[in-house]
Design a protein around this motif. Structure first.
Motif, PDB file in Angstrom:
ATOM      1  N   GLU A 109       0.820  -1.204   0.000  1.00 20.79           N
ATOM      2  CA  GLU A 109       0.000   0.000   0.000  1.00 20.79           C
ATOM      3  C   GLU A 109       0.856   1.257   0.000  1.00 20.79           C
ATOM      4  N   ASP A 110       1.987   1.215  -0.709  1.00 22.30           N
ATOM      5  CA  ASP A 110       2.806   2.411  -0.856  1.00 22.30           C
ATOM      6  C   ASP A 110       2.025   3.438  -1.652  1.00 22.30           C
ATOM      7  N   PHE A 111       2.274   4.683  -1.328  1.00 19.57           N
ATOM      8  CA  PHE A 111       1.600   5.746  -2.056  1.00 19.57           C
ATOM      9  C   PHE A 111       2.180   5.841  -3.463  1.00 19.57           C
ATOM     10  N   ILE A 112       1.333   5.741  -4.453  1.00 18.20           N
ATOM     11  CA  ILE A 112       1.750   5.881  -5.841  1.00 18.20           C
ATOM     12  C   ILE A 112       1.012   7.082  -6.412  1.00 18.20           C
ATOM     13  N   GLU A 113       1.764   8.013  -6.926  1.00 19.15           N
ATOM     14  CA  GLU A 113       1.140   9.181  -7.541  1.00 19.15           C
ATOM     15  C   GLU A 113       0.445   8.751  -8.821  1.00 19.15           C
ATOM     16  N   ARG A 114      -0.649   9.429  -9.115  1.00 15.36           N
ATOM     17  CA  ARG A 114      -1.423   9.111 -10.317  1.00 15.36           C
ATOM     18  C   ARG A 114      -1.558  10.354 -11.179  1.00 15.36           C
ATOM     19  N   ILE A 115      -1.571  10.128 -12.465  1.00 16.03           N
ATOM     20  CA  ILE A 115      -1.858  11.201 -13.419  1.00 16.03           C
ATOM     21  C   ILE A 115      -2.876  10.678 -14.419  1.00 16.03           C
TER      22      ILE A 115
END
Length: 176
Positions: A109-115
């Motif tokens: 559940e690492d934070f992954i940036e989204r675009i």
């Protein structure tokens, strides 16, 4: 694949290709507007697309730059080398930016940036954003080169051995 200023993120992630390029730090206007005067140093970047086994699309961004910052201790300019890598998850809509359902069971559940994916993504704006996010909030030298020797050395003749402590008055109030 030769990269211009824009890329099709859907095609890039579908094919797994990589685009790369170089630009001048002076072309990053949002970055340089609040920084000291910059030289014409290069900004190198690469962007690679990928799809994982769950069908999710990712962009791997790598940026190398060396902007000049102003030390907040001594106010002298200094170079801040940046070698940043970021993995961005590409989603199809703005609603996908906030969607927690994109996470898959058993995955960290690492934070992954989204675009949001685009057939015409401005790569240089993405590169500039990454540089801005890599800058320290309060830039400063580890050790300032212009620290005055008077500050570093402690002269014993300056001690106030004969003066009473300004807090001595407080001890008198406590006794009353």
């Amino acid at each position: 694949m030769d990269a211009g200023k824009y890329v099709d993120t859907f095609e890039l992630t579908r094919t797994g290709l990589e685009v790369s390029g170089q630009t001048s730090l002076l072309h990053c206007e949002r970055l340089t507007e609040d920084l000291p005067e910059q030289d014409d140093s290069p900004v190198s970047w690469s962007l690679r697309g990928e799809k994982d086994s769950f069908g999710r699309s990712y962009l791997h961004l790598r940026v190398k730059a060396c902007p000049m910052l102003e030390c907040q201790r001594c106010l002298a300019p200094f170079a801040w080398p940046i070698d940043a890598e970021n993995r961005l998850q590409m989603v199809n809509t703005e609603a996908g930016l906030e969607d927690d359902a994109v996470l898959v069971e058993g995955q960290p559940e690492d934070f992954i940036e989204r675009i949001v994916g685009s057939p015409r993504l401005d790569v240089l704006a993405l590169v500039e954003d990454e540089i801005i996010l890599s800058l320290p909030y309060v830039p400063k030298h580890d050790v300032c080169p212009s620290v005055s020797p008077l500050i570093v050395q402690h002269d014993e003749s300056d001690t106030d051995a004969g003066r009473p402590s300004p807090f001595a008055v407080l001890s008198q109030l406590k006794k009353n």
